[in-house]
Design a protein around this motif. Structure first.
Motif, mmCIF file in Angstrom:
data_model
loop_
_atom_site.group_PDB
_atom_site.id
_atom_site.type_symbol
_atom_site.label_atom_id
_atom_site.label_comp_id
_atom_site.label_asym_id
_atom_site.label_seq_id
_atom_site.Cartn_x
_atom_site.Cartn_y
_atom_site.Cartn_z
ATOM 1 N N ASP A 412 1.342 10.311 16.151
ATOM 2 C CA ASP A 412 1.535 8.957 14.780
ATOM 3 C C ASP A 412 2.842 8.332 14.113
ATOM 4 O O ASP A 412 2.637 10.189 12.899
ATOM 5 C CB ASP A 412 0.706 8.353 14.037
ATOM 6 C CG ASP A 412 0.558 7.265 12.865
ATOM 7 O OD1 ASP A 412 1.798 7.112 13.069
ATOM 8 O OD2 ASP A 412 -1.169 7.104 12.573
ATOM 9 N N GLU A 414 3.992 8.211 11.605
ATOM 10 C CA GLU A 414 4.129 7.955 9.889
ATOM 11 C C GLU A 414 2.054 9.011 9.475
ATOM 12 O O GLU A 414 1.952 8.658 8.714
ATOM 13 C CB GLU A 414 3.211 6.154 9.702
ATOM 14 C CG GLU A 414 4.439 4.832 10.684
ATOM 15 C CD GLU A 414 4.001 3.538 9.753
ATOM 16 O OE1 GLU A 414 2.531 3.512 8.958
ATOM 17 O OE2 GLU A 414 4.351 2.354 10.377
ATOM 18 N N ARG A 707 10.235 4.521 12.456
ATOM 19 C CA ARG A 707 9.060 5.090 11.300
ATOM 20 C C ARG A 707 9.172 5.910 10.862
ATOM 21 O O ARG A 707 8.777 6.697 9.705
ATOM 22 C CB ARG A 707 7.601 3.988 11.746
ATOM 23 C CG ARG A 707 7.861 2.816 11.860
ATOM 24 C CD ARG A 707 6.772 2.644 12.888
ATOM 25 N NE ARG A 707 5.197 2.958 13.010
ATOM 26 C CZ ARG A 707 4.265 3.467 13.734
ATOM 27 N NH1 ARG A 707 5.253 2.886 15.092
ATOM 28 N NH2 ARG A 707 3.134 4.226 13.863
ATOM 29 N N ALA A 708 9.286 6.983 11.909
ATOM 30 C CA ALA A 708 9.120 8.489 11.211
ATOM 31 C C ALA A 708 10.093 8.896 10.186
ATOM 32 O O ALA A 708 9.920 9.601 8.897
ATOM 33 C CB ALA A 708 9.265 9.260 12.556
ATOM 34 N N ARG A 710 11.520 7.129 8.187
ATOM 35 C CA ARG A 710 11.104 6.298 6.427
ATOM 36 C C ARG A 710 9.325 6.532 6.079
ATOM 37 O O ARG A 710 9.565 7.174 4.583
ATOM 38 C CB ARG A 710 10.244 4.818 6.857
ATOM 39 C CG ARG A 710 9.438 4.102 5.797
ATOM 40 C CD ARG A 710 9.401 2.677 6.477
ATOM 41 N NE ARG A 710 9.040 1.974 5.377
ATOM 42 C CZ ARG A 710 8.403 1.071 4.814
ATOM 43 N NH1 ARG A 710 7.988 0.013 6.497
ATOM 44 N NH2 ARG A 710 7.478 -0.095 4.315
ATOM 45 N N ARG A 711 8.976 7.397 6.517
ATOM 46 C CA ARG A 711 7.819 8.352 5.683
ATOM 47 C C ARG A 711 8.236 9.583 5.700
ATOM 48 O O ARG A 711 8.007 10.153 4.733
ATOM 49 C CB ARG A 711 6.329 8.850 7.655
ATOM 50 C CG ARG A 711 5.448 9.371 6.869
ATOM 51 C CD ARG A 711 4.557 10.865 7.816
ATOM 52 N NE ARG A 711 5.637 11.621 8.410
ATOM 53 C CZ ARG A 711 6.175 12.804 7.878
ATOM 54 N NH1 ARG A 711 5.599 12.028 6.210
ATOM 55 N NH2 ARG A 711 7.132 13.077 7.652
ATOM 56 N N GLU A 719 7.812 7.025 -2.169
ATOM 57 C CA GLU A 719 7.686 5.929 -1.131
ATOM 58 C C GLU A 719 8.504 5.056 -1.228
ATOM 59 O O GLU A 719 7.974 3.399 -0.748
ATOM 60 C CB GLU A 719 5.955 5.657 -1.527
ATOM 61 C CG GLU A 719 5.501 4.450 -0.635
ATOM 62 C CD GLU A 719 5.299 4.709 1.080
ATOM 63 O OE1 GLU A 719 5.892 3.822 1.356
ATOM 64 O OE2 GLU A 719 5.846 6.145 1.413
#
Length: 801
Positions: A412, A414, A707-708, A710-711, A719
Motif C-alpha cells: 500500500d 500510503e 502517493r508513496a 506524499r506519504r 501531514e
C-alpha cells in the motif's frame, strides 16, 4: 595562501559591468563560500547566474579557499553556457583557469563510436572487458625482467605502479599496422574527424604475451595510457581559452593513440573548473569518475536546481528487468553446469570461488532464488493484468491491454509495510542472509566465469547489488513495484502473451532524495544552488537537504532576484477562469465536439482562441498531452495561423517540431506543461511572443509512486505540508518555467498568461503564494471577457511581430 583582501572578484568577472542583481549574487556566494555554506538563489533569465557563480568560485579558488569548482547541470545547453562563460572570463585573465567539460564513456570510445563492437554488447560493458584484459596483459609480473617503477605520480597522488609501462607500449605498437613508424594507412580507425594510429579491428594480444593458447582482445588506447604511466599526451592548451570539451580532447587523444576517456579523467584531476551533468555528482554509478575531487576543497555549483529533487530521485531509484534477472540466473547456472561436467571441473570452480569465500552451494542457492523470483514475477504480472483488464489477453488478445507503462505497487503506497516480494521470499526460506550475500556471490561467479574462460558477459554482480538494496532499504523511503514498461515486441520473441506489450522489471523507487542530497552537500566545501524557479525557497531548502545542513550549523543563505528586463515590454496576466481541473473539464476524448462541451471547456476554448490569435508565435502549455491534443484540434479550426501539436515522442521528432515552429510566419504550438518544450529551450529573439499556461500541471495524484512520495513527505515534513511539498510546488515551478520562455532579453516584447482561477490571489486552493515575489506583484488579474481588449491594447502600444 594568498591574502583574501588582495583578490577582487571584479578581476574575474567576464564583462564590463555586472547587473545590480549579479553583483549581489557574486558577493553573497563568496561570503557563504568562505563560511563553508550554501547559497540557494532564484534568478530569472538575464540575471547572469552562470557568470555570477563562476566569478564567485574563481575568486574563492584564487583566494586559496578552495582547490576547484565543480559545476553540474541536467541541460546540455546550460553545460555549454558554463564553457562559454568560463572562456569569456579567461579572455581577461593573465593566468586563466583551466576547465574541462565532461561527457559519457559511450561518446568517447573510438571503437564504440564507429560501431566496431558486437551489436549485442553495450559500449560500456565491452569497454570494461577490454580494460580488464589490457590490465592483465600489462601487469609487471608478466615479465621475467621486472621493469616497473616503484611508484609514480598519478592524478596528483603517489600510486604504486603494478603495471609495466613498456608492456603497455609494446601492446600499443602491436596494434599499429607496420610498427611504430607508420602513421597513415588505409585501414586506420577514424572518429570525430581524427585518425588513430591503430587498425579498425580490435587487436588480439601477441603470442609472446599470451598465457597458453589464450590471446585475448585488448584496447591499444588503454595500453598507451599505461605506457604513459596513466598520463595524458593532451593538455588544456588544445581548448579555446584553456577550457577543453570533448570536441577538443576526443580527436586530440585519438590521434595520439590514447584513450579519450582516460585523458578526460587525467585532465579533470588537474582542472580548476570541472563541468558535468547531475549524474557525475549524484548518481552512485557515475560518481566514481569524480570521487577523488569531491571533498571539502570543492566549491559546487548546481544549475537548474528546481529539477534536483526529481532527477536525483530517478538516479537513486533501482530497476532490474526480467531479462536481466534471467541472465543473472543463467550466469549461476552456467558455472554450475561447468562444475557438473567432471570432478576436475568441479574442483576448478570451487578453487575460483574460494578466493571470495563463496562455496559452490551458495551459487546454487542464488540460482534457485533468481529462478523462483522469475516465476513469482511472471505470476504476479499475470494476476495483475487479469484482475485489471480481464482474462482475454491470456489467449493472445493483447488489444485489451493499455498502451502505456503500468505500475504494480507491492505494498500500500500510503502505509509503511513489507512488500509482497520480500514476504514471499521469507516464506520460501530466502532470508536476509542470502539477499545480503548476492553481491558477493555475483562477484565470485563473474570472476570464476572470467578465469575459466567461459564465453559469457555476466550481470550477476550488478543484479545482486540491486537485490541486496531491495532487502536492506527501509519501507518508509522506498516503494517496491513491478513496472510494466510499454514496449511492443514481436510475439515470436515472447515467452508469454503479455511480453508482446510490456517489459517487466522490479523497481525500488526512491521517495525521499533529500537525505542523499544532504550527504552529498555535507561532504563538499560549499557552493551555489541556482535556478530561475526555486521559490518558495524555504520549501526548496527542506526537500534539497539544505535545511538539515543549516540545523547542523552549516550556513545556508537564500536570495531571490527579479526579472531585470523593462517591465513595460511585457503584459503579465492571471486569467480568472473556472479552475481547469479534471473534475470540472471532463474527459477530453469525450469532448471533441463543441456542441457537447460543458461550461468549463467552453470557457477555456474562448480564452485559448483569443491567446492563439495574439501576433507572432504563441506557445500554449496544457496540463498534459491529452489536453494539448484537444486544444490543438480546436484551435486548428478557429485560428488562421498554422497550429502545431506536440506529443510525447522521441527527441528527434520534438526537435523537428521546434524548428518548424521557429521558421517563417507566426504559428501556435500546443504542448504539455510537463513536456520538454517548456523548459531548457531558449525562445530568444523573435522565436516567441506569447505564452499561456493553462491550469496547474499536477502529476497524476493517483499514481502509486506519487502517493508513496506524499506519504513519505508527510512523515518528514508533516501531514499539512505533504501535498504542498510533493505536488503543488513542483507543479507551479513547471508553470513558471514555461512562462519564463517568453522574455529572454532587454529588447524582447511579449505576453505572459497564467490561465485559471487557482493562479489568482485568495482563490480556493490558490497557488498564487508559490509564485515569486516579483510575479505576485506584477501579474494582473483579469476575467476572460476583458482579455481580448487588453491583448489588443498591449500590441497597439508595441511593434507587432
Amino acid at each position: 595562501m594568498p591574502d583574501s583582501e588582495t583578490v577582487d572578484w571584479q578581476d574575474f568577472f567576464g564583462f564590463d559591468q555586472p547587473y545590480d542583481n549579479q553583483a549581489d549574487a557574486v558577493e553573497s556566494a563568496i561570503q557563504v563560500g568562505r563560511a563553508n555554506g550554501y547559497l540557494a538563489m532564484e534568478g530569472p533569465c538575464g540575471t547572469g547566474k552562470t557568470m555570477a557563480a563562476l566569478t564567485a568560485g574563481a575568486t574563492l579558488v584564487r583566494d586559496g579557499e578552495y582547490d576547484r569548482i565543480v559545476a553540474v547541470t541536467p541541460v546540455k545547453q546550460q553545460l555549454q553556457q558554463f564553457v562559454d562563460d568560463l572562456r569569456t572570463m579567461n579572455a581577461g585573465l593573465e593566468e586563466p583557469l583551466t576547465g574541462i567539460s565532461l561527457v559519457g564513456k559511450r561518446d568517447l570510445c573510438p571503437y564504440g563510436r564507429e560501431g566496431t563492437f558486437p551489436d549485442d554488447v553495450s559500449t560500456h560493458d565491452r569497454c570494461e572487458d577490454l580494460r580488464e584484459n589490457t590490465a592483465r596483459l600489462v601487469e609487471s609480473d608478466n615479465r621475467s625482467d621486472d621493469r616497473a617503477v616503484a611508484s609514480a605520480s598519478v592524478g596528483g597522488e603517489s600510486e604504486e605502479i603494478w603495471w609495466d609501462p613498456q608492456l603497455g607500449s609494446d601492446l600499443a605498437k602491436h596494434a599499429r599496422p607496420d610498427g611504430p613508424g607508420q602513421q597513415t594507412f588505409e585501414d586506420a580507425l577514424e572518429t570525430a574527424g581524427a585518425t588513430s594510429p591503430y587498425r579498425t579491428s580490435q587487436p588480439s594480444a601477441p603470442e609472446s604475451m599470451a598465457e597458453g593458447d589464450d590471446t585475448p582482445l585488448y584496447c591499444p588506447f588503454e595500453a598507451d595510457w599505461f605506457a604513459r604511466n596513466k598520463g595524458s599526451p593532451v593538455d588544456f592548451s588544445v581548448g579555446e581559452g584553456h577550457v577543453v570539451t570533448a570536441d577538443d580532447y576526443l580527436p586530440a587523444a585519438t590521434e595520439r593513440g590514447t584513450c579519450p576517456h582516460r585523458v578526460m579523467g587525467v585532465l579533470l584531476e588537474e582542472a580548476d573548473v570541472v563541468v558535468g551533468n547531475y549524474n557525475h555528482l549524484f548518481d552512485p554509478d557515475s560518481r566514481p569518475l569524480l570521487e577523488s575531487i569531491l571533498d571539502e576543497n570543492t566549491f559546487v555549483v548546481v544549475d537548474e536546481a528546481h529539477r534536483l529533487e526529481e532527477r536525483v530521485r530517478d538516479l537513486l531509484s533501482k530497476r532490474v528487468g526480467r531479462a536481466t534477472l534471467k541472465r543473472a540466473r543463467n550466469d549461476c547456472e552456467q558455472l554450475l553446469a561447468r562444475a557438473r561436467q567432471t570432478a576436475e571441473h568441479k574442483q576448478q570452480v570451487r578453487d575460483c570461488l574460494a578466493s571470495h569465500d563463496v562455496p559452490l552451494d551458495a551459487v546454487e542457492r542464488a540460482r534457485d532464488f533468481y529462478d523462483a523470483t522469475l516465476t513469482w514475477l511472471d505470476e504476479r504480472v499475470a494476476d495483475h493484468l487479469t484482475e485489471e483488464f480481464g482474462p482475454e489477453w491470456r489467449a493472445g488478445n493483447t488489444d485489451v491491454l493499455p498502451d502505456r507503462t503500468l505500475e504494480v505497487p507491492l505494498r500500500d503506497p500510503e502505509a509503511v509495510e513489507e512488500d509482497e516480494l520480500t514476504e514471499w521470499a521469507q516464506r520460501e526460506g530466502y532470508t536476509g542472509d542470502l539477499w545480503r550475500a548476492l553481491p558477493t556471490i555475483g562477484l565470485a561467479v563473474e570472476d570464476a566465469v572470467d578465469e575459466l574462460g567461459l564465453t559469457r558477459t555476466p550481470v550477476c554482480t550488478a543484479v545482486g547489488a540491486i537485490m541486496s538494496h531491495w532487502w536492506e532499504a527501509d519501507h518508509a523511503s522506498y516503494l517496491r513495484e513491478v513496472e510494466l514498461e510499454h514496449s511492443p515486441a514481436d510475439e515470436r520473441s515472447a515467452e508469454r502473451p503479455w511480453q508482446t506489450q510490456y517489459t517487466a522489471g522490479l523497481v525500488c523507487f526512491e521517495c525521499m532524495p533529500g537525505d542523499s542530497l544532504r550527504e552529498v552537500f555535507e561532504g563538499l566545501g560549499g557552493g551555489v544552488l541556482m535556478s530561475a524557479t526555486l521559490e518558495p525557497l524555504d520549501v526548496f531548502s527542506e526537500v534539497a537537504g539544505l535545511e538539515a545542513l543549516r540545523r547542523a550549523d552549516r550556513p545556508v543563505v537564500e536570495r531571490t532576484y527579479q526579472l531585470p528586463f523593462p517591465v513595460e515590454n511585457r503584459a503579465s496576466w492571471t486569467v480568472d477562469a473556472t479552475p481547469f481541473t479534471a473534475h470540472n473539464r471532463g474527459d477530453p476524448e469525450e469532448n471533441r465536439d463543441p456542441d457537447t462541451w460543458n461550461r468549463t471547456r467552453d470557457e477555456y476554448a474562448h480564452v485559448l482562441r483569443t491567446l492563439a490569435r495574439s501576433p507572432g508565435n504563441v506557445l500554449i502549455a496544457m496540463p498534459n498531452y491529452r489536453e494539448a491534443g484537444w486544444a490543438g484540434d480546436y484551435l486548428a479550426d478557429v485560428v488562421e495561423k498554422p497550429v502545431l501539436v506536440d506529443e510525447s515522442s522521441a527527441n528527434e521528432e520534438t526537435e523537428r517540431l521546434k524548428q518548424q515552429f521557429f521558421r517563417g510566419e507566426g504559428k501556435v504550438l500546443v504542448t504539455s506543461t510537463r513536456g520538454t518544450l517548456t523548459e531548457g529551450v531558449d525562445y530568444d529573439g523573435e522565436k516567441l511572443h506569447c505564452c499561456a499556461v493553462v491550469g496547474v500541471p499536477l502529476v497524476n495524484i493517483g499514481s502509486p509512486r506519487v502517493r508513496a512520495v506524499r506519504r513519505a513527505y508527510a512523515d518528514a515534513f508533516g501531514e499539512d505540508d505533504a501535498f504542498e511539498y510533493a505536488l503543488t510546488v513542483p507543479a507551479v515551478r513547471r508553470a513558471r518555467q514555461a512562462i519564463g520562455r517568453v522574455i529572454r532579453g532587454v529588447e524582447e516584447v511579449g505576453v505572459r498568461a497564467f490561465v485559471g482561477r487557482r493562479f489568482t490571489a485568495g482563490a480556493r486552493h490558490s497557488v498564487h503564494p508559490y509564485l515569486s515575489p516579483g510575479e505576485r506583484d506584477e501579474f494582473v488579474r483579469l476575467t476572460p471577457e476583458f482579455l481580448p481588449g487588453q491583448l489588443e491594447s498591449f500590441w497597439d502600444e508595441h511593434n507587432r511581430p
